[in-house]
Design a protein around this motif. Structure first.
Motif, PDB file in Angstrom:
ATOM      1  N   GLN A 101      -3.004  -0.982  -2.902  1.00  0.00           N
ATOM      2  CA  GLN A 101      -2.152  -1.996  -3.996  1.00  0.00           C
ATOM      3  C   GLN A 101      -2.577  -2.576  -4.550  1.00  0.00           C
ATOM      4  OE1 GLN A 101      -0.024  -5.619  -1.447  1.00  0.00           O
ATOM      5  NE2 GLN A 101       1.019  -5.477  -3.757  1.00  0.00           N
ATOM      6  N   LEU A 125      10.665   0.597  -2.505  1.00  0.00           N
ATOM      7  CA  LEU A 125       9.495   0.625  -2.783  1.00  0.00           C
ATOM      8  C   LEU A 125       9.462   0.748  -4.488  1.00  0.00           C
ATOM      9  CD1 LEU A 125       7.082   0.665  -1.340  1.00  0.00           C
ATOM     10  CD2 LEU A 125       7.278   3.228  -0.278  1.00  0.00           C
ATOM     11  N   ALA A 169       0.935   5.888 -11.262  1.00  0.00           N
ATOM     12  CA  ALA A 169       0.614   5.815  -9.985  1.00  0.00           C
ATOM     13  C   ALA A 169      -0.542   6.926 -10.017  1.00  0.00           C
ATOM     14  CB  ALA A 169       1.058   5.293  -8.877  1.00  0.00           C
ATOM     15  N   LEU A 173       5.093   2.896   3.840  1.00  0.00           N
ATOM     16  CA  LEU A 173       6.631   2.906   3.867  1.00  0.00           C
ATOM     17  C   LEU A 173       7.134   2.831   5.611  1.00  0.00           C
ATOM     18  CD1 LEU A 173       5.288   4.546   1.685  1.00  0.00           C
ATOM     19  CD2 LEU A 173       6.830   6.650   2.781  1.00  0.00           C
ATOM     20  N   ASP A 175       0.902  -1.124  -0.062  1.00  0.00           N
ATOM     21  CA  ASP A 175       0.118   0.070  -0.147  1.00  0.00           C
ATOM     22  C   ASP A 175       0.768   1.431   0.077  1.00  0.00           C
ATOM     23  OD1 ASP A 175      -2.486  -1.586  -0.028  1.00  0.00           O
ATOM     24  OD2 ASP A 175      -2.244  -1.307   2.159  1.00  0.00           O
ATOM     25  N   ILE A 176       0.636   2.490  -0.394  1.00  0.00           N
ATOM     26  CA  ILE A 176       1.248   3.543  -0.445  1.00  0.00           C
ATOM     27  C   ILE A 176       0.654   4.833   0.146  1.00  0.00           C
ATOM     28  CG2 ILE A 176       2.500   5.051  -2.050  1.00  0.00           C
ATOM     29  CD1 ILE A 176       1.364   3.751  -4.707  1.00  0.00           C
ATOM     30  N   ASP A 177       0.673   4.528   1.379  1.00  0.00           N
ATOM     31  CA  ASP A 177       0.096   5.519   2.793  1.00  0.00           C
ATOM     32  C   ASP A 177       1.762   4.810   3.441  1.00  0.00           C
ATOM     33  OD1 ASP A 177       0.660   2.676   3.907  1.00  0.00           O
ATOM     34  OD2 ASP A 177      -2.216   2.646   3.994  1.00  0.00           O
ATOM     35  N   LEU A 226       3.236  10.403  -3.411  1.00  0.00           N
ATOM     36  CA  LEU A 226       3.726  10.417  -1.983  1.00  0.00           C
ATOM     37  C   LEU A 226       3.139  11.838  -1.866  1.00  0.00           C
ATOM     38  CD1 LEU A 226       6.399   8.593  -1.263  1.00  0.00           C
ATOM     39  CD2 LEU A 226       4.521   7.570  -1.518  1.00  0.00           C
ATOM     40  N   HIS A 254       9.370  12.393  -3.872  1.00  0.00           N
ATOM     41  CA  HIS A 254       8.673  11.475  -4.737  1.00  0.00           C
ATOM     42  C   HIS A 254       6.852  12.536  -5.195  1.00  0.00           C
ATOM     43  CE1 HIS A 254       6.446   8.572  -7.581  1.00  0.00           C
ATOM     44  NE2 HIS A 254       7.782   7.617  -6.797  1.00  0.00           N
ATOM     45  N   ILE A 311       6.193   2.250  -6.739  1.00  0.00           N
ATOM     46  CA  ILE A 311       5.723   2.353  -7.295  1.00  0.00           C
ATOM     47  C   ILE A 311       5.645   2.636  -8.703  1.00  0.00           C
ATOM     48  CG2 ILE A 311       4.391   4.836  -6.777  1.00  0.00           C
ATOM     49  CD1 ILE A 311       6.421   5.430  -4.298  1.00  0.00           C
ATOM     50  N   TRP A 321      -0.222  11.775   6.541  1.00  0.00           N
ATOM     51  CA  TRP A 321       1.005  11.364   6.829  1.00  0.00           C
ATOM     52  C   TRP A 321       2.240  12.445   7.413  1.00  0.00           C
ATOM     53  CZ3 TRP A 321       3.039   8.826   2.614  1.00  0.00           C
ATOM     54  CH2 TRP A 321       2.598   7.823   1.716  1.00  0.00           C
ATOM     55  N   GLY A 325      -4.474   7.816   0.870  1.00  0.00           N
ATOM     56  CA  GLY A 325      -3.582   6.792   0.461  1.00  0.00           C
ATOM     57  C   GLY A 325      -3.963   5.726  -0.846  1.00  0.00           C
TER      58      GLY A 325
END
Length: 324
Positions: A299, A256, A262, A240, A234-236, A287, A284, A258, A278, A296
């Motif tokens: 995935q 990581l 995305a 991370l 997951d991108i949150d 992010l 990035h 991504i 966050w 967030g």
């Protein structure tokens, strides 16, 4: 806690020191002993003294609650435990009976059998190897072999029949080494659905690394030191933290994945986690955009995107043709 453990521990302290501090836990007992004429307040705040005429009565009370207390206290101290602590008094039943454990035994079973409960830190020693009995779920690359103490397994062939290779921890402990062809890349996947449906090239390996339970991924990476590693989750902020934990413990650089596309999901409003806090700053673009929005990405949102297959292939150095 057994109902008498607190009183036994207090009596032990009074017998050995002649004093005891008052606490929230022992206040009712202290008041009862004061009423009985056993204790009197000392010059120190919240401290109580044993009256000389009550010493035999206190010993008699302890003998009633714990016959043979002197031998029991010696037994506790022989195991590095303290009879003045109620939680250590709890260990007496386990110490009195022989507890033989050899080979491998589940950690929760050992603690429960030792009279400590499954969630308490064990105060007793054992020669057995304590296990948590996780199961490693991996989708191996072509040519990867596992050499055990009693033979070998072609993991690729196994996965062709079973979809994946489940390896229980106790079997994993019998692994001598991986042989054959090592994976060009090891991809740790945070979520089960993504792990199962991840479009893998034949030279890459995927392992299910559930959330913050990173032990499995770390164990596997240690056995494949020459393989590239990348984490897909997951991108949150939690995602991370997971990749950072794996990197730190395994001694690797943070890697990581991504997806390059995305940002399209962020801009289209498909960021599925809302009200995400966050606290990690990053340049990035994905992010940064998610942090600004307080969102967030799960995935799984990428799994049906036709571009994912080529990007995973590129990660492992197995470039596939790009389709229109």
């Amino acid at each position: 806690m057994p109902p008498d453990a607190l009183e036994i521990a207090l009596l032990a302290r009074l017998i050995e020191h002649g004093t005891s501090p008052e606490s929230t836990r022992n206040r009712a007992l202290i008041r009862r002993y004061e009423t009985a004429g056993w204790l009197m307040p000392s010059s120190r705040r919240n401290e109580w003294l044993v009256r000389d005429e009550a010493r035999l009565l206190i010993r008699s009370r302890l003998a009633k609650l714990l016959p043979g207390w002197e031998a029991d206290f010696k037994l506790l101290r022989a195991h590095g435990l303290d009879p003045r602590k109620p939680q250590d008094i709890e260990a007496l039943p386990a110490l009195r009976r022989p507890a033989v454990a050899e080979g491998k035994i589940n950690r929760r079973n050992w603690k429960s059998a030792a009279g400590l409960g499954p969630k308490r830190k064990s105060m007793l020693k054992t020669e057995a190897m304590l296990t948590s009995d996780w199961v490693m779920r991996l989708r191996p690359n072509k040519g990867l072999l596992a050499k055990w103490e009693d033979g070998s397994t072609d993991l690729w062939e196994m996965a062709q029949s079973w979809t994946e290779c489940p390896i229980p921890q106790r079997q994993w402990l019998n692994l001598r080494e991986f042989a054959g062809t090592p994976p060009a890349a090891v991809i740790t996947c945070e979520n089960l659905g993504a792990y199962i449906d991840l479009p893998l090239p034949e030279n890459a390996l995927a392992v299910f690394s559930p959330g913050k339970h990173t032990e499995i991924a770390i164990e596997l990476l240690a056995k494949l030191p020459t393989s590239k590693w990348v984490h897909f989750g997951d991108i949150d902020p939690e995602g991370l933290e997971i990749v950072e934990q794996i990197a730190i413990v395994s001694g690797r650089k943070i890697a990581l994945y991504i997806p390059s596309f995305a940002s399209e999901y962020v801009e289209s409003g498909m960021a599925q986690k809302k009200k995400v806090v966050w606290e990690i700053e990053s340049e990035h673009p994905v992010l940064k955009a998610l942090a600004t929005r307080g969102e967030g990405l799960y995935q799984e949102v990428f799994m049906l995107d036709t571009r994912l297959e080529n990007e995973i292939a590129e990660l492992s150095g197995h470039v596939r043709p790009t389709y229109p």
